[in-house]
Design an enzyme around this catalytic site. Sequence first.
Site, PDB file in Angstrom:
ATOM      1  CB  SER A   1     -46.071  31.257  54.049  1.00 44.46           C
ATOM      2  OG  SER A   1     -45.384  31.238  52.814  1.00 44.46           O
ATOM      3  CG  ASN A   2     -41.094  32.606  55.855  1.00 47.56           C
ATOM      4  OD1 ASN A   2     -41.638  31.603  55.400  1.00 47.56           O
ATOM      5  ND2 ASN A   2     -39.862  32.596  56.297  1.00 47.56           N
TER       6      ASN A   2
ATOM      7  N   GLY B   1     -43.871  33.235  50.679  1.00 44.73           N
ATOM      8  CA  GLY B   1     -44.692  33.790  49.602  1.00 44.73           C
ATOM      9  C   GLY B   1     -46.148  33.729  49.999  1.00 44.73           C
ATOM     10  N   GLY B   2     -46.996  33.536  49.048  1.00 45.32           N
ATOM     11  CA  GLY B   2     -48.418  33.465  49.347  1.00 45.32           C
ATOM     12  C   GLY B   2     -49.137  32.650  48.292  1.00 45.32           C
TER      13      GLY B   2
ATOM     14  CE  LYS C   1     -47.586  26.916  45.663  1.00 47.98           C
ATOM     15  NZ  LYS C   1     -47.190  25.483  45.729  1.00 47.98           N
TER      16      LYS C   1
ATOM     17  CG  ASP D   1     -53.779   6.811  65.942  1.00 48.13           C
ATOM     18  OD1 ASP D   1     -53.691   7.598  64.982  1.00 48.13           O
ATOM     19  OD2 ASP D   1     -52.983   5.873  66.112  1.00 48.13           O
TER      20      ASP D   1
END
Length: 188
Positions: A4-5, A7-8, A24, A113
């Site tokens: 992700s922007n 981190g990872g 993380k 649903d």
Amino acid sequence: MQPSNAGGAYQARDTRTGRLVFVKEARPHNGYTWDGVDAKRRLRQEYDTLTAVHRAAPGVCPRPLELFTEWEHDFLVMEHVDGVPLTRWINGASPVLDSALGQPHALGLRFGDVSPGNVIVAPAGEARLIDFESVTPVGDPPARMGTAGFAPPPEVTAAHPAEPLLTDRNSWPHSPSPCWHRSTTLPG
């Protein structure tokens, strides 16, 4: 495992112990939330919380092993928890839910649903579906309503009436969850 922007998330092997760990990453100046907290601050808070919870109730959460900074990035190393996420377990190991959803499908209906409150497990162990207001014929566009977080938003169903992610799990067997995930990216 998940970039992700902000981190990872990584699966790694601790070279000192040989054990599998979960890592993380938090990058600087990224991942801001509405309250101004960035990814690095959230990661440090997560470490502090994991440390406190693990100390008070071992086994409830992954054991935090280390928090360190490499260049400008912070990393949280924690115990790797073996297993599968609850949503995958429910999907893969739930013949009760499969049976309950299969019956409307046999009638040509889509149960739109599939939220936890709309599936009742009776004392004998069988699943019963309730709240049929979002049921639609399988060939028609999905309903534009449902429990928040478990049904696609109306603007998505209108823009993508044939999108398989907008059907319940029996209509699209590769779905990761019976629930709608707002993080899902739909085709253009």
